[in-house]
Scaffold this active site. Structure first.
Site, PDB file in Angstrom:
ATOM      1  N   TYR A   1      20.897   5.326  -6.897  1.00 35.03           N
ATOM      2  CA  TYR A   1      21.644   4.660  -7.969  1.00 35.03           C
ATOM      3  C   TYR A   1      23.118   5.093  -7.992  1.00 35.03           C
ATOM      4  O   TYR A   1      23.805   4.873  -8.969  1.00 35.03           O
ATOM      5  CB  TYR A   1      20.989   4.946  -9.324  1.00 35.03           C
TER       6      TYR A   1
ATOM      7  N   ASP B   1       9.341  11.791  -9.002  1.00 32.25           N
ATOM      8  CA  ASP B   1       8.881  12.165  -7.660  1.00 32.25           C
ATOM      9  C   ASP B   1       9.557  13.409  -7.114  1.00 32.25           C
ATOM     10  O   ASP B   1       8.949  14.162  -6.357  1.00 32.25           O
ATOM     11  CB  ASP B   1       9.145  11.018  -6.677  1.00 32.25           C
TER      12      ASP B   1
ATOM     13  N   HIS C   1      18.895   4.413   0.873  1.00 31.18           N
ATOM     14  CA  HIS C   1      18.089   3.294   0.366  1.00 31.18           C
ATOM     15  C   HIS C   1      18.675   2.740  -0.916  1.00 31.18           C
ATOM     16  O   HIS C   1      19.360   3.423  -1.658  1.00 31.18           O
ATOM     17  CB  HIS C   1      16.604   3.665   0.240  1.00 31.18           C
TER      18      HIS C   1
ATOM     19  N   TYR D   1      15.526  -2.958 -14.450  1.00 34.52           N
ATOM     20  CA  TYR D   1      15.431  -1.860 -15.436  1.00 34.52           C
ATOM     21  C   TYR D   1      16.546  -0.837 -15.268  1.00 34.52           C
ATOM     22  O   TYR D   1      16.840  -0.082 -16.184  1.00 34.52           O
ATOM     23  CB  TYR D   1      14.052  -1.204 -15.372  1.00 34.52           C
ATOM     24  N   ARG D   2      17.206  -0.843 -14.103  1.00 34.58           N
ATOM     25  CA  ARG D   2      18.149   0.229 -13.776  1.00 34.58           C
ATOM     26  C   ARG D   2      18.864  -0.209 -12.515  1.00 34.58           C
ATOM     27  O   ARG D   2      18.274  -0.930 -11.707  1.00 34.58           O
ATOM     28  CB  ARG D   2      17.301   1.457 -13.509  1.00 34.58           C
TER      29      ARG D   2
HETATM   30  C1  LIG Z   1      12.702   9.544  -2.818  1.00 34.36           C
HETATM   31  C2  LIG Z   1      13.147   9.302  -4.239  1.00 34.36           C
HETATM   32  C3  LIG Z   1      12.196   9.225  -5.254  1.00 34.36           C
HETATM   33  C4  LIG Z   1      12.579   9.009  -6.577  1.00 34.36           C
HETATM   34  N1  LIG Z   1      11.612   8.944  -7.535  1.00 34.36           N
HETATM   35  C5  LIG Z   1      11.951   8.733  -8.822  1.00 34.36           C
HETATM   36  C6  LIG Z   1      10.949   8.683  -9.851  1.00 34.36           C
HETATM   37  O1  LIG Z   1       9.756   8.904  -9.607  1.00 34.36           O
HETATM   38  N2  LIG Z   1      11.355   8.397 -11.112  1.00 34.36           N
HETATM   39  C7  LIG Z   1      12.665   8.202 -11.430  1.00 34.36           C
HETATM   40  O2  LIG Z   1      12.965   7.969 -12.590  1.00 34.36           O
HETATM   41  N3  LIG Z   1      13.623   8.272 -10.491  1.00 34.36           N
HETATM   42  C8  LIG Z   1      13.314   8.530  -9.207  1.00 34.36           C
HETATM   43  N4  LIG Z   1      14.308   8.625  -8.242  1.00 34.36           N
HETATM   44  C9  LIG Z   1      15.736   8.431  -8.625  1.00 34.36           C
HETATM   45  C10 LIG Z   1      16.513   9.767  -8.954  1.00 34.36           C
HETATM   46  O3  LIG Z   1      16.407  10.681  -7.893  1.00 34.36           O
HETATM   47  C11 LIG Z   1      15.998  10.456 -10.204  1.00 34.36           C
HETATM   48  O4  LIG Z   1      15.987   9.581 -11.303  1.00 34.36           O
HETATM   49  C12 LIG Z   1      16.735  11.744 -10.591  1.00 34.36           C
HETATM   50  O5  LIG Z   1      15.917  12.475 -11.466  1.00 34.36           O
HETATM   51  C13 LIG Z   1      18.073  11.532 -11.287  1.00 34.36           C
HETATM   52  O6  LIG Z   1      18.896  12.644 -11.002  1.00 34.36           O
HETATM   53  P1  LIG Z   1      19.626  13.600 -12.063  1.00 34.36           P
HETATM   54  O7  LIG Z   1      18.649  14.098 -13.049  1.00 34.36           O
HETATM   55  O8  LIG Z   1      20.359  14.557 -11.248  1.00 34.36           O
HETATM   56  O9  LIG Z   1      20.561  12.570 -12.796  1.00 34.36           O
HETATM   57  P2  LIG Z   1      22.152  12.614 -12.929  1.00 34.36           P
HETATM   58  O10 LIG Z   1      22.775  12.110 -11.672  1.00 34.36           O
HETATM   59  O11 LIG Z   1      22.599  13.912 -13.450  1.00 34.36           O
HETATM   60  O12 LIG Z   1      22.338  11.551 -14.092  1.00 34.36           O
HETATM   61  C14 LIG Z   1      22.109  10.178 -13.919  1.00 34.36           C
HETATM   62  C15 LIG Z   1      23.077   9.409 -14.807  1.00 34.36           C
HETATM   63  O13 LIG Z   1      22.745   9.638 -16.179  1.00 34.36           O
HETATM   64  C16 LIG Z   1      23.938   9.789 -16.969  1.00 34.36           C
HETATM   65  N5  LIG Z   1      23.938  11.165 -17.502  1.00 34.36           N
HETATM   66  C17 LIG Z   1      23.475  12.270 -16.859  1.00 34.36           C
HETATM   67  N6  LIG Z   1      23.562  13.331 -17.652  1.00 34.36           N
HETATM   68  C18 LIG Z   1      24.119  12.916 -18.814  1.00 34.36           C
HETATM   69  C19 LIG Z   1      24.440  13.575 -20.028  1.00 34.36           C
HETATM   70  N7  LIG Z   1      24.188  14.871 -20.189  1.00 34.36           N
HETATM   71  N8  LIG Z   1      24.996  12.850 -21.033  1.00 34.36           N
HETATM   72  C20 LIG Z   1      25.234  11.524 -20.867  1.00 34.36           C
HETATM   73  N9  LIG Z   1      24.924  10.837 -19.742  1.00 34.36           N
HETATM   74  C21 LIG Z   1      24.368  11.529 -18.723  1.00 34.36           C
HETATM   75  C22 LIG Z   1      25.097   9.544 -16.054  1.00 34.36           C
HETATM   76  O14 LIG Z   1      25.496   8.187 -16.138  1.00 34.36           O
HETATM   77  C23 LIG Z   1      24.536   9.826 -14.670  1.00 34.36           C
HETATM   78  O15 LIG Z   1      25.183   9.085 -13.674  1.00 34.36           O
HETATM   79  C24 LIG Z   1      13.952   8.854  -6.902  1.00 34.36           C
HETATM   80  C25 LIG Z   1      14.916   8.933  -5.879  1.00 34.36           C
HETATM   81  C26 LIG Z   1      14.514   9.168  -4.566  1.00 34.36           C
HETATM   82  C27 LIG Z   1      15.575   9.296  -3.508  1.00 34.36           C
END
Ligand SMILES: Cc1cc2nc3c(=O)[nH]c(=O)nc-3n(C[C@H](O)[C@H](O)[C@H](O)COP(=O)(O)OP(=O)(O)OC[C@H]3O[C@@H](n4cnc5c(N)ncnc54)[C@H](O)[C@@H]3O)c2cc1C
Length: 502
Positions: A87, A146, A369, A450-451
């Site tokens: 994303y 995941d 991806h 959804y996203r």
């Molecule tokens: C192989 C693979 C599997 C995956 N499986 C899943 C899965 O099972 N389920 C799923 O949901 N996703 C999945 N993902 C997507 C992603 O990896 C996850 O959602 C991951 O947990 C998001 O990373 P993060 O917590 O570092 O988010 P961040 O990058 O820290 O945050 C995401 C976004 O949220 C907002 N944000 C973050 N923190 C704050 C804050 N404190 N205040 C306000 N806004 C904020 C920002 O806009 C930011 O860009 C997958 C990805 C891959 C590559």
């Protein structure tokens, strides 16, 4: 889109951040900043580069960052861990933004053993939370996505999804603390009352409940949340359904809806083809496969799990062409990295990284991806129609269709994954171009996403067009009122502050 301030204003803001938080808290070195580029986009592309990254360690420092940004009208982009792979990763919409990286605010402030919630700061990862729950005796499980390296807050604010009973992560938030765009701190729900004892135990506010305004949003920086936990069950059955060919989707989905609505099955099941499970239930990646694998879980006392399994056998096992199976674990038997498969572990709330390795199969370590994820109603005939429609679009582009659908009790997110090699610029850009006609087609059939990642946020926002985009205009009105300088996450989910519109 570039920041609508000059290089001198950005430079002044970076200097002010250094003065307020200390030089160690700010990175402005170009090579180091490249770490925050999206690894799933054209390799070396600089169109979403940040001008600096700042690492606050307290709420007060987050407030200082926001106030400095307002003073210089410099855009900020917030991440908690910045692992939002698929994303945009940590990359902002607006080039030149300053990245607010909250990974150093990583305290677990409370684990409430009686009411079953944790209170976490933004830098707390799934790995950290689950380790702490285990260290506290293992009475509580957390839902997880995941991959274990992301944060509880970043994932949940994006409406991320997990795979236990508590897998709808946006719903799992129980009270927030937020730094608003003017630098003020606000607490939502019962937390709005100083000293309230039910902040993380009761879901609503007195008056409007505003927590949703901070999800997939640019209205504030969330600095802590309450997070609901799941009691460790006596028994846990990791179950699967396998079938060959698309038609069987119809009876399987209709049966799953009934089983979810009456809570025989109360986790969030996953239906895959060509990704994440093969006929043996092992993680696998074969986008040409015609075999579908559905996984779900049963939790509770031994008698309940047994009784539920008999119902599952009667309802799902009687569908022609379907094979079902299960593995039963004690709740105390944590299905560690050496035990069970990914499906078993993720439904037991045990974080890992194995799925990322699987996703590197098509093009090696650099594999990128792009996810396409329309939502439909959980009705068998509708789901088959959606799957066939998405398949047709992939066929038109000559790309394999890897499906990974997430089931809710009344809806389904029909996620599909386009794999590409970010080193191949032309092919990567073509993948992103393929997204647009897919979006237009699904919108014309009545399905929304959804996203989505930073590159397609405007396009997806455009599809939510009822009454001349009344929802977007309403949210923009709020945005302009609370963030008149447009400093927080401009463009997030297609919401642009006034200074960036037009
Ligand atoms: C192989 C693979 C599997 C995956 N499986 C899943 C899965 O099972 N389920 C799923 O949901 N996703 C999945 N993902 C997507 C992603 O990896 C996850 O959602 C991951 O947990 C998001 O990373 P993060 O917590 O570092 O988010 P961040 O990058 O820290 O945050 C995401 C976004 O949220 C907002 N944000 C973050 N923190 C704050 C804050 N404190 N205040 C306000 N806004 C904020 C920002 O806009 C930011 O860009 C997958 C990805 C891959 C590559």
């Amino acid at each position: 889109m570039e920041a609508r301030v000059g290089a001198d204003a950005i430079e002044a803001a970076i200097n002010a951040l250094r003065a307020a938080l200390g030089s160690d808290a700010v990175i402005a070195d170009r090579d180091q900043l490249n770490e925050f580029r999206d690894p799933f986009y054209v390799l070396g592309d600089d169109s979403h580069d940040v001008s600096a990254a700042v690492f606050p360690v307290s709420v007060e420092e987050v407030q200082s960052v926001v106030r400095i940004a307002n003073e210089h009208k410099v855009p900020l982009w917030t991440v908690s861990q910045g692992r939002n792979y698929g994303y945009g990763g940590a990359a902002p919409r607006v080039k030149g933004s300053i990245l607010v990286n909250l990974s150093k605010m990583n305290r677990i402030l409370e684990i409430n053993e009686e009411l079953g919630y944790a209170v976490v700061e933004p830098g707390v990862r799934w790995f950290d939370l689950v380790d702490a729950l285990e260290a506290a005796g293992g009475k509580w499980w957390s839902s997880i996505p995941d991959l274990g390296w992301g944060s509880v807050i970043g994932n949940s604010l994006e409406y991320g999804r997990g795979h236990t009973r508590f897998g709808s992560h946006g719903h799992n938030i129980a009270g927030m603390e937020v730094v608003l765009p003017n630098g003020e701190v606000m607490r939502t729900g019962m937390g709005a009352m100083t000293g309230n004892k039910a902040w993380h135990a009761y879901p609503f506010s007195y008056g409007p409940t505003v927590d949703g305004l901070f999800m997939q949003s640019s209205m504030g920086i969330v600095t802590r949340i309450g997070w609901r936990l799941m009691p460790r069950p006596e028994k846990y059955a990791s179950c699967w359904v396998h079938f060959d060919g698309d038609e069987i989707i119809v009876p399987v989905i209709d049966a799953m809806r009934e089983l979810q609505l009456d809570e025989t099955i109360n986790n969030y099941p996953f239906l895959g083809r060509g990704v994440s499970a093969n006929a043996e239930g092992q993680p696998d990646l074969d986008p040409n496969s015609q075999k579908w694998a559905l996984r779900f879980a049963l939790y509770g006392y031994e008698e309940i799990v047994e009784a539920k399994w008999r119902i599952v056998e009667r309802v799902l096992g009687s569908i022609p062409g379907v094979e079902i199976g299960r593995k039963v674990y004690d709740g105390t038997d944590r299905v560690g990295p050496d035990k069970g498969i990914h499906d078993d572990r993720v439904q037991a709330g045990i974080p890992g990284m194995e799925l990322l390795d699987l996703y590197k199969v098509p093009f090696g370590p650099d594999t990128g991806h792009l996810d396409f994820s329309p939502i439909g109603p959980l009705i068998g005939s509708e789901v088959l129609k959606m799957v066939r429609q998405v398949q047709k679009l992939y066929d038109e582009f000559g790309e394999p269709y890897a499906a990974g659908c997430m089931l809710l009790p009344t809806s389904i997110i029909v996620v599909s994954v386009m794999f590409f090699d970010p080193k191949d610029k032309e092919k990567t850009l073509r993948m992103f171009e393929n997204f647009d006609p897919m979006l237009a087609k699904m919108k014309s059939e009545g399905y929304g996403l959804y996203r989505t990642g930073i590159y397609k946020m405007d396009a997806v926002a455009d599809t939510f067009d009822f009454n001349d985009h009344a929802l977007r205009r309403f949210v923009e009105t709020i945005k302009d009122a609370v963030d008149p300088n447009g400093v927080l996450q401009p463009g997030k989910q297609g919401i642009w502050p006034q200074a960036y519109r037009g």
